[in-house]
Design a protein around this motif. Sequence first.
Motif, mmCIF file in Angstrom:
data_model
loop_
_atom_site.group_PDB
_atom_site.id
_atom_site.type_symbol
_atom_site.label_atom_id
_atom_site.label_comp_id
_atom_site.label_asym_id
_atom_site.label_seq_id
_atom_site.Cartn_x
_atom_site.Cartn_y
_atom_site.Cartn_z
ATOM 1 N N MET A 1 0.779 -1.193 -0.003
ATOM 2 C CA MET A 1 0.154 0.070 -0.086
ATOM 3 C C MET A 1 0.892 0.916 -0.188
ATOM 4 S SD MET A 1 -3.597 0.545 0.592
ATOM 5 C CE MET A 1 -4.297 2.128 0.440
ATOM 6 N N ASP A 31 -7.499 3.203 -4.283
ATOM 7 C CA ASP A 31 -6.414 2.171 -3.974
ATOM 8 C C ASP A 31 -7.170 1.044 -2.935
ATOM 9 O OD1 ASP A 31 -4.495 3.371 -5.418
ATOM 10 O OD2 ASP A 31 -3.510 3.847 -3.618
ATOM 11 N N GLN A 35 -8.064 -2.875 -3.810
ATOM 12 C CA GLN A 35 -7.802 -3.758 -2.763
ATOM 13 C C GLN A 35 -8.944 -4.792 -2.539
ATOM 14 O OE1 GLN A 35 -5.468 -2.068 0.148
ATOM 15 N NE2 GLN A 35 -3.478 -2.646 -0.720
#
Length: 164
Positions: A1, A31, A35
């Motif tokens: 990350m 992001d 995920q």
Amino acid sequence: MNSPNDFDDRIPGEKPSLQDQAERFSRKLTDSAQQIWLAGLGAFGRAQAEGSRVFDNLVKEGENIEARNREQAGDTPRWRDNVEEHLGEAREKASGTWDKVEKAFDDRVQGVLKRLHIPTAEDVAALNARIDALNTRVNRAEARNASPSADPSPGTHQSPTSDA
């Protein structure tokens, strides 16, 4: 990350602008959504693989039982009915489990999308319908304004132009 400062190209000590903050938040949100999507796909793949494995194992077990029963009792219709019944039950269990996994996955994805305030297909369809209706109204208004020499519609009041 990514770390919080991965996308920070400000001069040290300078306060971030609202635009910078919004862009960083947008990147973090994208992001996170990526995920979550990948985790969901992974869960779906695992459930699919494990479901197939369970079914394959049940088929092998059924074949072994069939072979044992054939040796012990011969090929009788009663035995065949029993095996078919067990295989039918195994298929129903495997199918029911798979349906539960699919529903759980769908529920989780819908929950995440709702928390991220991502519109549903129904929301988008409703907005498209509203846009189409507004476009129709705008086109009608433009058509009326483009032809001033046309007779006025009943109920409209226009004063004659005078060159005084």
